[in-house]
Design a protein around this motif. Structure first.
Motif, mmCIF file in Angstrom:
data_model
loop_
_atom_site.group_PDB
_atom_site.id
_atom_site.type_symbol
_atom_site.label_atom_id
_atom_site.label_comp_id
_atom_site.label_asym_id
_atom_site.label_seq_id
_atom_site.Cartn_x
_atom_site.Cartn_y
_atom_site.Cartn_z
ATOM 1 N N GLY A 9 37.390 -6.690 12.620
ATOM 2 C CA GLY A 9 37.187 -5.415 13.194
ATOM 3 C C GLY A 9 38.087 -4.363 12.950
ATOM 4 N N ILE A 10 39.519 -4.609 12.925
ATOM 5 C CA ILE A 10 40.473 -3.917 12.544
ATOM 6 C C ILE A 10 40.637 -3.509 11.136
ATOM 7 C CG2 ILE A 10 43.116 -3.594 12.408
ATOM 8 C CD1 ILE A 10 42.933 -5.425 15.229
ATOM 9 N N SER A 11 40.239 -4.503 10.293
ATOM 10 C CA SER A 11 40.175 -4.136 8.990
ATOM 11 C C SER A 11 39.090 -3.169 8.350
ATOM 12 C CB SER A 11 40.011 -5.697 7.954
ATOM 13 O OG SER A 11 41.043 -6.622 8.222
ATOM 14 N N GLY A 75 31.669 -14.658 1.502
ATOM 15 C CA GLY A 75 31.562 -13.817 2.392
ATOM 16 C C GLY A 75 31.066 -12.516 1.574
ATOM 17 N N LEU A 76 31.761 -12.193 0.691
ATOM 18 C CA LEU A 76 31.557 -11.004 -0.167
ATOM 19 C C LEU A 76 30.082 -11.438 -0.951
ATOM 20 C CD1 LEU A 76 32.759 -8.525 -1.348
ATOM 21 C CD2 LEU A 76 33.704 -9.788 -3.375
ATOM 22 N N PHE A 96 34.045 -1.884 1.526
ATOM 23 C CA PHE A 96 34.058 -3.510 1.626
ATOM 24 C C PHE A 96 35.088 -4.031 0.788
ATOM 25 C CE2 PHE A 96 31.308 -7.600 1.583
ATOM 26 C CZ PHE A 96 30.911 -7.152 2.816
ATOM 27 N N VAL A 97 35.674 -3.549 -0.436
ATOM 28 C CA VAL A 97 36.587 -4.009 -1.233
ATOM 29 C C VAL A 97 38.160 -3.866 -0.237
ATOM 30 C CG1 VAL A 97 38.096 -3.595 -3.290
ATOM 31 C CG2 VAL A 97 35.428 -3.548 -3.557
ATOM 32 N N ILE A 98 38.365 -2.640 0.230
ATOM 33 C CA ILE A 98 39.482 -2.591 0.953
ATOM 34 C C ILE A 98 39.543 -3.274 2.195
ATOM 35 C CG2 ILE A 98 40.700 -0.861 2.647
ATOM 36 C CD1 ILE A 98 39.405 1.256 0.674
ATOM 37 N N THR A 99 38.317 -3.608 2.925
ATOM 38 C CA THR A 99 38.141 -4.487 4.079
ATOM 39 C C THR A 99 38.666 -6.023 3.653
ATOM 40 O OG1 THR A 99 36.417 -3.293 4.895
ATOM 41 C CG2 THR A 99 36.422 -5.511 5.839
ATOM 42 N N ILE A 100 37.928 -6.531 2.375
ATOM 43 C CA ILE A 100 38.275 -8.004 2.192
ATOM 44 C C ILE A 100 39.961 -7.995 1.728
ATOM 45 C CG2 ILE A 100 38.069 -9.447 -0.060
ATOM 46 C CD1 ILE A 100 35.581 -9.469 1.850
#
Length: 333
Positions: A9-11, A75-76, A96-100
């Motif tokens: 969630g934080i990511s 997951g991606l 999505f990329v930053i989150t991963i």
């Protein structure tokens, strides 16, 4: 699991703030709350399936990073497949990329820290091994390979209390002295490595351990849990019988069979491209058939033919019959 859910969630929140700024982040989250929540749930399921919540997986830093990388890659792909199929649910690619990237860092840190602490042996439980010989040496090797078990061997006891130590650890007494030993050495865990016919006598002596709240473990079960295999040389008839004693109910057997067939069929379809490449490489590598066939014994003593890709030269067992493969075996292609 709770920490990972929070980290996910934080990511995502940080990624959205980086992408849109703080003022638009709240609006974006309210619009995409369902796909973001589903994404967190999918990642947690994949972490579980890949063994990130199993203590035995924390062997080395490299293995932690590798397992996490595989989980995040799946997951991606899975998130892309589910959410980009319905554009209204799509999560931004940049987010999505930053989150991963952030997930990888946040979820790696506690696991790497845990392994670091485990290797320092600060939190180790005090372990007493019952038995001697090869089985006891194998348990020492197992504990050495899995520092995350948090097991520290104090010493050994056997039926006779023979003076010889094993692997640098001393023999600290016999089974008859078990009560004063567990008090004096402050034992937390007892691991039993002995087979029949001595096992029932040993367990009788170890009954006192349960009264003191000490965990008594079977060496074979430890191997099964943390190595994913059963050491054949250390099992006996009692262990084998107890492992086969439970029979599931009728409907469970039928559901299991259905899941087996569906899973195997799906697996065959998905692995077909890899299978075709493997078959081609086998034919190029050495003369002989692509597949190796062998008769095996199944349930109710029914024979069946196992079919697998050939990994040895053709007629590798001619003249000798089935023989275990060795390191550097010349028969291996």
């Amino acid at each position: 699991v709770i920490f990972d859910a929070a980290a996910l969630g934080i990511s995502m929140w940080i990624a959205i703030v980086i992408r849109f700024g703080r003022f638009q982040a709240e609006q974006y989250i309210s619009m995409k709350l369902f796909p973001l929540s589903m994404s967190i749930f999918l990642f947690l399921i994949l972490f579980y399936l890949n063994g990130l919540y199993e203590q035995g997986r924390f062997n080395t830093y490299g293995k932690i990073i590798k397992t996490l990388f595989i989980s995040l890659s799946f997951g991606l792909i899975l998130n892309s497949f589910i959410f980009y199929a319905t554009f209204s649910f799509a999560i931004g690619r940049g987010i999505f990329v930053i989150t991963i990237f952030l997930i990888f860092i946040l979820i790696c840190i506690p696991r790497v820290l845990y392994l670091f602490i485990a290797k320092k042996k600060i939190l180790n439980k005090r372990v007493l091994v019952v038995g001697s010989g090869d089985a006891a040496r194998d348990i020492l090797d197992l504990i050495g390979r899995h520092p995350a078990l948090l097991y520290g061997v104090v010493g050994f006891v056997d039926e006779e209390g023979s003076p010889a130590g094993i692997g640098g650890y001393e023999m600290i007494g016999s089974l008859h002295d078990i009560e004063p030993i567990i008090k004096q050495k402050k034992i937390d865990v007892v691991i039993v490595t002995c087979l029949e016919p001595k096992r029932h006598l040993i367990l009788k002596n170890l009954r006192i351990c349960r009264y003191y709240g000490i965990q008594v473990l079977d060496s074979v079960s430890l191997f099964e849990e943390f190595e994913g295999q059963v050491p054949l040389m250390h099992i006996d008839e009692e262990w084998l019988f107890s492992s086969l004693a439970g029979f599931p109910s009728f409907h469970v057997r039928k559901i299991k069979r259905l899941v087996d067939i569906m899973g195997a069929s799906l697996g065959l379809v998905l692995s077909l491209p890899v299978c075709l490449i493997t078959a081609f490489l086998i034919r190029m590598d050495s003369p002989g058939p692509v597949f190796y066939r062998q008769k095996r014994l199944g349930r109710y003593k029914k024979t069946f033919q196992i079919l697998k890709f050939r990994s040895m030269i053709h007629h590798a067992e001619k003249g000798t019959g089935p023989v275990w493969a060795r390191k550097g075996d010349t028969r291996i292609t």
